[in-house]
Design a protein around this motif. Sequence first.
Motif, short mmCIF file in Angstrom:
data_model
loop_
_atom_site.label_atom_id
_atom_site.label_comp_id
_atom_site.label_asym_id
_atom_site.label_seq_id
_atom_site.Cartn_x
_atom_site.Cartn_y
_atom_site.Cartn_z
N HIS A 62 -3.54 1.54 8.36
CA HIS A 62 -4.24 1.27 7.10
C HIS A 62 -5.74 1.06 7.33
O HIS A 62 -6.13 0.14 8.06
N PHE B 46 0.28 4.38 0.30
CA PHE B 46 0.05 5.39 1.33
C PHE B 46 0.50 4.88 2.71
O PHE B 46 0.90 5.69 3.55
N CYS B 47 0.46 3.56 2.94
CA CYS B 47 1.06 3.03 4.19
C CYS B 47 2.55 3.36 4.21
O CYS B 47 3.09 3.80 5.24
N CYS C 242 0.87 -1.18 0.00
CA CYS C 242 0.00 0.00 0.00
C CYS C 242 0.91 1.22 0.00
O CYS C 242 1.66 1.45 0.95
N HIS D 55 -6.46 3.51 0.57
CA HIS D 55 -6.00 3.80 1.94
C HIS D 55 -6.62 5.16 2.22
O HIS D 55 -6.36 6.12 1.46
ZN ZN Z 1 -2.35 1.57 3.51
#
Ligand code: ZN
Length: 138
Positions: free
Chosen positions: A46, A6-7, A4, A97
């Motif tokens: 998340h 954005f994680c 992910c 996310h």
């Molecule tokens: Zn994420």
Amino acid sequence: MENCIFCKIAAGEIPSATLFEDDRVRVILDLGPAARGHALVLPKEHHADATEMPEDLLGHAMAVGARVGAAQMKALGYDGFNLIQNNGLSAGQTVFHFHLHVIPRRADDGVLGLWKPGTTTPEEMAETAALIKPLLEA
Ligand code: ZN
Ligand code: AMP
């Protein structure tokens, strides 16, 4: 969550133009800004979208977004901002996310096309409310 983006950005594993960070969120500049200063509030945990966010985190993201909007106005000479958050493909979500957009605005900038007001009737409003209301009762 693995893979992910954005994680990884929120955790600082991928560099970003960070405006603010605390223990729960990171605020970054959007790579494809609708306007100069367009920012994203990313929770460090998340959660795919708003329906999966714990209420306190949702509230914190909104509060941080309001602070970012105020700072955009002061720093960049804007006079307003939109807090926008997309849930689901049909709503324009492309990264799954949770993220809150903070988009700074000036009068007549043409940056966002929001909705055109439609029409309804008192009967339709009552029917619609009757369908949704029971799902909101705790
Ligand atoms: Zn994420
Ligand atoms: P949404 O359509 O609400 O899912 O918004 C996703 C947003 O993330 C878009 O405005 C993209 O420009 C932005 N975005 C995607 N990848 C990145 C990235 N690596 N860094 C910063 N912003 C990104």
